[in-house]
Design an enzyme around this catalytic site. Sequence first.
Site, mmCIF file in Angstrom:
data_model
loop_
_atom_site.group_PDB
_atom_site.id
_atom_site.type_symbol
_atom_site.label_atom_id
_atom_site.label_comp_id
_atom_site.label_asym_id
_atom_site.label_seq_id
_atom_site.Cartn_x
_atom_site.Cartn_y
_atom_site.Cartn_z
ATOM 1 N N GLU A 1 1.575 4.165 -2.952
ATOM 2 C CA GLU A 1 1.404 4.638 -4.331
ATOM 3 C C GLU A 1 2.691 5.205 -4.923
ATOM 4 O O GLU A 1 2.961 5.025 -6.112
ATOM 5 C CB GLU A 1 0.287 5.682 -4.388
ATOM 6 C CG GLU A 1 -1.112 5.108 -4.240
ATOM 7 C CD GLU A 1 -1.469 4.756 -2.804
ATOM 8 O OE1 GLU A 1 -2.462 4.033 -2.595
ATOM 9 O OE2 GLU A 1 -0.740 5.218 -1.890
ATOM 10 N N PHE B 1 -8.212 4.387 -5.635
ATOM 11 C CA PHE B 1 -9.190 5.469 -5.672
ATOM 12 C C PHE B 1 -8.483 6.758 -6.045
ATOM 13 O O PHE B 1 -7.293 6.936 -5.778
ATOM 14 C CB PHE B 1 -9.884 5.635 -4.311
ATOM 15 C CG PHE B 1 -10.872 4.555 -3.986
ATOM 16 C CD1 PHE B 1 -12.191 4.633 -4.420
ATOM 17 C CD2 PHE B 1 -10.478 3.454 -3.248
ATOM 18 C CE1 PHE B 1 -13.090 3.632 -4.126
ATOM 19 C CE2 PHE B 1 -11.380 2.447 -2.950
ATOM 20 C CZ PHE B 1 -12.688 2.533 -3.394
ATOM 21 N N ASP B 2 -9.246 7.655 -6.654
ATOM 22 C CA ASP B 2 -8.695 8.915 -7.151
ATOM 23 C C ASP B 2 -7.900 9.678 -6.099
ATOM 24 O O ASP B 2 -6.812 10.184 -6.353
ATOM 25 C CB ASP B 2 -9.813 9.802 -7.701
ATOM 26 C CG ASP B 2 -11.124 9.623 -6.946
ATOM 27 O OD1 ASP B 2 -11.085 9.473 -5.711
ATOM 28 O OD2 ASP B 2 -12.175 9.610 -7.603
ATOM 29 N N GLY B 3 -8.429 9.767 -4.872
ATOM 30 C CA GLY B 3 -7.758 10.519 -3.827
ATOM 31 C C GLY B 3 -6.477 9.884 -3.335
ATOM 32 O O GLY B 3 -5.692 10.518 -2.622
ATOM 33 N N PHE B 4 -6.221 8.627 -3.721
ATOM 34 C CA PHE B 4 -5.005 7.938 -3.305
ATOM 35 C C PHE B 4 -3.822 8.257 -4.222
ATOM 36 O O PHE B 4 -2.704 7.816 -3.946
ATOM 37 C CB PHE B 4 -5.221 6.422 -3.277
ATOM 38 C CG PHE B 4 -6.255 5.954 -2.288
ATOM 39 C CD1 PHE B 4 -6.929 6.847 -1.465
ATOM 40 C CD2 PHE B 4 -6.556 4.618 -2.179
ATOM 41 C CE1 PHE B 4 -7.886 6.406 -0.562
ATOM 42 C CE2 PHE B 4 -7.507 4.162 -1.276
ATOM 43 C CZ PHE B 4 -8.173 5.062 -0.465
ATOM 44 N N LEU C 1 0.850 -1.187 0.000
ATOM 45 C CA LEU C 1 0.000 0.000 0.000
ATOM 46 C C LEU C 1 0.891 1.243 0.000
ATOM 47 O O LEU C 1 1.073 1.903 1.019
ATOM 48 C CB LEU C 1 -0.923 -0.001 1.222
ATOM 49 C CG LEU C 1 -1.817 -1.229 1.395
ATOM 50 C CD1 LEU C 1 -2.705 -1.061 2.620
ATOM 51 C CD2 LEU C 1 -2.657 -1.474 0.160
ATOM 52 N N HIS D 1 -12.320 9.389 -1.782
ATOM 53 C CA HIS D 1 -12.781 8.350 -2.694
ATOM 54 C C HIS D 1 -13.635 8.909 -3.836
ATOM 55 O O HIS D 1 -14.205 8.134 -4.601
ATOM 56 C CB HIS D 1 -13.601 7.302 -1.943
ATOM 57 C CG HIS D 1 -12.816 6.462 -0.996
ATOM 58 N ND1 HIS D 1 -12.244 6.971 0.138
ATOM 59 C CD2 HIS D 1 -12.488 5.140 -1.028
ATOM 60 C CE1 HIS D 1 -11.607 5.997 0.792
ATOM 61 N NE2 HIS D 1 -11.745 4.882 0.101
ATOM 62 N N PRO E 1 -0.155 10.680 -2.965
ATOM 63 C CA PRO E 1 1.169 10.267 -2.501
ATOM 64 C C PRO E 1 2.147 9.981 -3.646
ATOM 65 O O PRO E 1 3.361 10.013 -3.436
ATOM 66 C CB PRO E 1 0.885 8.992 -1.694
ATOM 67 C CG PRO E 1 -0.512 9.164 -1.213
ATOM 68 C CD PRO E 1 -1.214 9.851 -2.350
#
Length: 334
Positions: free
Chosen positions: A60, A83-86, A58, A129, A89
Site C-alpha cells: 500500500e 480493505f480499510d485496515g490495509f 501488495l 477488514h 501501511p
Amino acid sequence: MTTLTLGRALNEGLRRTLADDPRVLVMGEDVGALGGVYRVTDGLQAEFGADRVIDTPLAESAIVGTAIGLAMRGYRPVCEIQFDGFVFPAFDQIVSQLARMRSRTRGKVALPVTIRIPVGGGIGAAEHHSESPEAYFAHTPGLRVVTVANPQDAYTCLRQSIASDDPVIFFEPKRRYHAKGEVDLEAPLSAAPPLDGARVLTMGDDVTLVTFGALVPTALDVAAVAADEGTGVEVIDLRSLSPLDVDTVAASVRRTGRVVIAHEAPRSGGLGAELAASITEACFAYLETAPVRVTGHDIPYPPARAEQHHLPDLDRILDGVDRALGRTPVEAAP
C-alpha cells in the site's frame, strides 16, 4: 434514470472518468484482471488497458507513493485500498506527503489523488477488514474526506473527487455495496450538490440525527419508527467528513434543540466528538439537552460473531433519540 447497486454506480463513475480524461489512472491490488475484491473495477482493464487500470504489488505504501509521483507529473490517479485496515501501511505517505505537498509548495504543486477505501463492519469479516478509520484522516489538514451512502452519491461524488485538485480519501461502506437506487448517469457535475455539503434527508422538529455512510439507511429507519410514535427526527447525511458542513447541521439543531450523532467507529476521539463540540459552540443557546453520541465501543473491532453488539443499530439509535428527548436517563446509556 438507471437502477444500479452502489458498487455498480462506483464502477460507472470510474468508467466515465477514464473515458473523459486520459490523465485518470486506476491502480491497486487485483483491480485489473480480477476487477477488485468487490468487483468495483470489473471490466475496466479490458476496456481501457493495463496501462490505465494497473494491478499493483501488495504494498500500500508503494501504491500511494507511486500515485503521488504520477500526480506530480500531471496524472490523476485513483488508488484502491482493498480493505480499510490495509490503509495503515500507507499512512505515512498519506499524512506526511500527500496531505502536505500543496502547502509545502505554496500552492505550486497539486496532488489530485483519490484513495478509495471500502470501510466499516457488518460483513462478518476477519480482523483488519472492518475498520472505521475516518477520524485519523479527518484530523489531517490538506485532505478531503468523503463518504457515500447511496448509488447516486457514489457515482457523482466519486467523479467530483477525481476532478478535485485536492487529495481525497473516499470511503465506501462495504456492507452497502449491493444496495440499489436510481442514478442519473447523464447529469452534469456542474449541477451536482457541492462535494463538501451535507444533505437533509428527512424533515423533523424534535431531534436532529446526524450520521454518514453505512448508518444512513439505519437512520432513515429510525426516523420512520419514530414518526409512527409521533416524534419528528430530522436525518442529516454528512457526506463530507472533512471539511464538515457544520452550517447545515447547526441550522437543523437550532430548530430542534436536540441532536444525536451516530457512527461505527469507537466513541473516544471519534468524529462524533468533533461534531458535538462544533454543534455546542454554534448552538449552545438553542440546545435543550447535551448532544448524544451512539457509536461503536472503545475496543478493537470484535470477532464477526460479536459485531452485532458493537455496531450501532436501530434499537441503540432509537435509545439515543429517547435520551435526547429525556425519556431515558443518560446514565442508562449502553
